[in-house]
Design a protein around this motif. Structure first.
Motif: not given
Length: 418
Positions: A196-202, A296-308, A96-100, A266-268
């Protein structure tokens, strides 16, 4: 003897570069003033809905990419959600987070194409080159996760095709890229796709600043868009407009907020709303949306990195067995072939599932009679509803304003002529 002056009609398209596809617009003109606009569609008719009714459910996922071929994964999302609703299943949380995440990647891809092509329609060539610079970076993400740069077929009923890769492909040395230049191009590609996506989003908001430097206060751009194609809120709702077309007219309606799906609850993020309902406000709404998508991409990256975790249901009805299982278990091997040839039966019923696509509400109305193929598929394309208002909105405008209106509608004909 006084000669009678009559209006004249001519074709705008379907070959015109500003027609954004195969739009044939028959314009009745009084000099340079539009008296009537008659949109003719059907020149790209694909029969997608009937094709989907002749194939097992899974085999129609790639058709969705080819509808709005600038908003690929968002189209897939509506279709697979409809199937999941009828089957009473839900994708794992990580899926679900990957889809977001990829819905927002797709939104940026769409708006980059829009801002570049719309600016080009109105005479600003440089913006196209700027926008496609970032677009290429995100197309690499599509390719890394699915193997295809456009038609991904990445979403599946029950999850997504596979988890995010641990590394991004790198540029090889060539006559165009070598030495320090090659290092610069590969700087973001040293780690995983999430890195990569975190660097792009920043970095992306600074790129949006560049687009705004070229357009937002540009005198010519404002002359071509301010006060052009004004759509009052009541008229926007009466025509069934959604997305930036509706929000540009001051109506705060976004399915990600009003009817949350995936992990949008769940995202702001904030919703951009226009004031005047003209082409300029719709431009500002889309620019704001690109900035919010990066958040939103940055928030998704943070969650996905912490939750395999798993990205596909462990349910043989919708997901294939692993290669290891097929090597040891003949029953798993048989199921693999059965799934990809015959598919699965979906319980009888009907549902409508919609997502907030980059262009507006993209919905899938699905009816199942209990077979392994849909009984009926009907797709709700935002571009079709928007194009219907062309005559009402452009009357009294100049011919050059019609180009601005077609551009601001953000029309892709795969979904209009589905």
């Amino acid at each position: 003897m006084k000669q009678e002056i009559r209006n004249y009609t001519f074709n705008f398209g379907p070959q015109h570069p500003s027609a954004h596809g195969v739009l044939r617009l028959i314009l009745e003109m009084d000099g340079e003033t539009v008296m009537r606009a008659d949109p003719h569609i059907g020149l790209l008719h694909r029969g997608t809905e009937k094709l989907a009714e002749s194939k097992p459910f899974n085999q129609s996922v790639p058709y969705m990419d080819r509808l709005d071929y600038v908003s690929m994964m968002c189209n897939e999302h509506a279709y697979v959600r409809a199937i999941e609703t009828l089957m009473g299943i839900e994708a794992p949380e990580r899926a679900q987070w990957i889809r977001t995440l990829f819905d927002e990647v797709t939104r940026i891809l769409n708006h980059l194409m829009w801002i570049g092509s719309n600016a080009l329609d109105l005479g600003a060539m440089a913006v196209m080159l700027y926008a496609f610079r970032e677009r290429e970076e995100l197309m690499d993400v599509y390719e890394a996760v699915s193997g295809a740069r456009m038609h991904a077929a990445y979403y599946r009923p029950g999850g997504v095709y596979r988890d995010l890769p641990d590394h991004m492909p790198r540029y090889a040395e060539s006559r165009w890229r070598k030495g320090e230049k090659l290092k610069r191009f590969n700087k973001w590609r040293e780690g995983s796709m999430l890195d990569y996506l975190e660097a792009f989003a920043k970095d992306f908001p600074s790129r949006v600043d560049e687009y705004e430097t070229l357009l937002t206060d540009n005198r010519i751009w404002k002359q071509r868009t301010v006060g052009i194609g004004v759509i009052p809120p009541d008229l926007a709702k009466a025509w069934g407009m959604t997305g930036p077309m509706l929000r540009g007219s001051g109506v705060e309606w976004d399915l990600r907020k009003t009817q949350p799906y995936a992990r949008y609850a769940d995202v702001d993020f904030d919703i951009a709303v226009g004031v005047n309902g003209d082409c300029y406000d719709r431009y500002l709404v889309r620019v704001f949306e690109m900035r919010e998508s990066a958040k939103i991409i940055q928030q998704c990256v943070t969650w996905l990195r912490a939750n395999p975790g798993p990205v596909m249901l462990d349910n043989y009805k919708v997901s294939p067995p692993s290669r290891e299982e097929m090597k040891d278990d003949m029953e798993a091997l048989i199921h693999h072939f059965k799934l990809f040839t015959e598919g699965y039966c979906v319980p009888a019923g009907e549902t409508y599932s919609a997502v907030e696509g980059p262009k507006g509400e993209f919905g899938c109305y699905l009816i199942s009679d209990g077979a392994n193929k849909p009984f009926r598929v009907h797709l709700r394309a935002p571009g079709f509803a928007h194009l219907s208002s062309m005559d009402d909105i452009t009357r009294g405008h100049m011919l050059s304003d019609v180009v601005a209106m077609i551009g601001t509608y953000d029309i892709v004909f795969g979904e209009v002529d589905r």
